[in-house]
Design a protein around this motif. Sequence first.
Motif, short mmCIF file in Angstrom:
data_model
loop_
_atom_site.label_atom_id
_atom_site.label_comp_id
_atom_site.label_asym_id
_atom_site.label_seq_id
_atom_site.Cartn_x
_atom_site.Cartn_y
_atom_site.Cartn_z
N LYS A 136 -0.24 -1.70 -0.67
CA LYS A 136 -0.82 -1.52 0.66
C LYS A 136 -2.33 -1.71 0.58
O LYS A 136 -3.01 -1.11 -0.25
CB LYS A 136 -0.49 -0.12 1.19
CG LYS A 136 -1.07 0.17 2.57
CD LYS A 136 -0.48 1.42 3.20
CE LYS A 136 -0.79 2.67 2.39
NZ LYS A 136 -0.35 3.90 3.10
N ARG A 147 -5.15 5.00 5.61
CA ARG A 147 -4.65 4.13 6.67
C ARG A 147 -4.71 2.66 6.26
O ARG A 147 -5.53 2.26 5.43
CB ARG A 147 -5.45 4.35 7.96
CG ARG A 147 -6.92 4.00 7.85
CD ARG A 147 -7.69 4.35 9.12
NE ARG A 147 -9.12 4.07 8.97
CZ ARG A 147 -9.67 2.90 9.21
NH1 ARG A 147 -8.91 1.88 9.60
NH2 ARG A 147 -10.98 2.72 9.07
N THR A 148 -3.83 1.89 6.85
CA THR A 148 -3.82 0.45 6.61
C THR A 148 -5.11 -0.17 7.11
O THR A 148 -5.78 0.35 8.00
CB THR A 148 -2.63 -0.21 7.33
OG1 THR A 148 -2.72 -1.63 7.18
CG2 THR A 148 -2.62 0.11 8.81
N GLN A 193 0.61 -5.49 3.20
CA GLN A 193 1.44 -4.34 2.85
C GLN A 193 2.85 -4.80 2.50
O GLN A 193 3.39 -5.72 3.13
CB GLN A 193 1.50 -3.33 4.01
CG GLN A 193 2.25 -2.04 3.66
CD GLN A 193 2.04 -0.96 4.69
OE1 GLN A 193 1.16 -1.05 5.55
NE2 GLN A 193 2.86 0.07 4.66
N GLN A 199 4.80 1.70 10.31
CA GLN A 199 4.03 2.57 9.43
C GLN A 199 4.70 3.95 9.33
O GLN A 199 5.27 4.43 10.29
CB GLN A 199 2.61 2.73 9.95
CG GLN A 199 1.82 1.42 9.92
CD GLN A 199 1.69 0.83 8.52
OE1 GLN A 199 1.32 1.53 7.58
NE2 GLN A 199 1.96 -0.44 8.38
#
Length: 400
Positions: A143, A253-254, A293, A400
């Motif tokens: 990720k 967080r992404t 991801q 997510q």
Amino acid sequence: MNGYEYKRCSFLVDWDDEDASLVRKFQLFYYLEDDTIELYELRKNKGARPRLFLKRTRVAAVNLGDMHVGSTFNVMGRNMRISDFADEFTRNKLGKLLQVVDRCGAFVELLLTFAMLKPDAMDRSDEILNLIKDHGFKIAKMKMVSLDRGDILRLYNEHEGKPFLGFLVNYLTTSPCLAMELVADNAVSRWMEFVGPTDPERARVEVPGSLRALYGRDKGYNAVHGSNNEEDSKRELDIFFPSTQVGNLSPPRTSATLEGTLCIVKPHALKEGHLGSILQEIRKGGFRVMAMQMFYVERVNAEEFYEVYKGVMPEYAAMVDELTQGACVALEVRYDADVGDSHSRFRELAGPRDPDIARHIEPSTLRAKFGKTRVENAIHCTDLPEDVVSEVEYFFLMLQ
């Protein structure tokens, strides 16, 4: 024991049944003679016999070489996770997996380790991912993340109060990092050996083939992070890839910006080791990867994502099957030049849907170089400009 048990491996597996809001437990048998599997659901009632869930059959996504405690694979559209070995034969046969007990009494797997590419290495992530593959590591989870101060303090808690911690916070919050769970024999020690000494100058003298020797600049900007020991590996993996959320702490967080277009590197291309090379071609094509991801897509999600093709493309069912046959990697890519939009430019780089046609008329495209068939054509790219936002959001928000 009549010897039959020695012809099969046995695993305990979990399936998170979101519709029923429960985790269902199974015993999976893997038959060595023909690579088929059989699946029994374990009942909660004490003494109840397991229920046959899947008759003995071959499932393309299930490969013994990829099966270890913690690995995820897809069976008939359901993502299942191995929680333990179910018998001593399996434990011994796959006994390269060593375990120790941490201070909380939980098992720590020495087969897994945490790895992270730091901001200064991200522009060379394609090369580094190829080197990781070539050195015998498998990426089980991945990720691209944007870290905040809290994430960094959790990751480097052993450095609390040290004068360079402020530098680390500033450095690692400047731009995204790439977090990974790696699988290999003696993963922790092997990764740290491949990473090399903290100081890249020293690494270039002592271990010139190490990642820090190749990509590090100095002690501060040294390209990659690795867990020092098994306990650190377990803790760091839990920060980035937690099985459950603990309290109010959530994983970093992404890095998705929702400003680019979507590319999915399909399961077959990952299994064939093409991820790094595909990323290299994307970079050469003038694109920047804004988010990345790894996903294990459930059948219901694959059907929903590809719904626009249902009844339109004869390959729809096969496309759904392919997307659920193992891990895929979703990318948000953005064209860096001043002219041209990301969507149309990336469709040009992707090439015709049929790789055979692509090799004749657009031999430099991604599908020409890495595709095999109209279904196993290496990548998915967004077809219509009006679908760009919804497709990027589907992976980087909804899943997510």
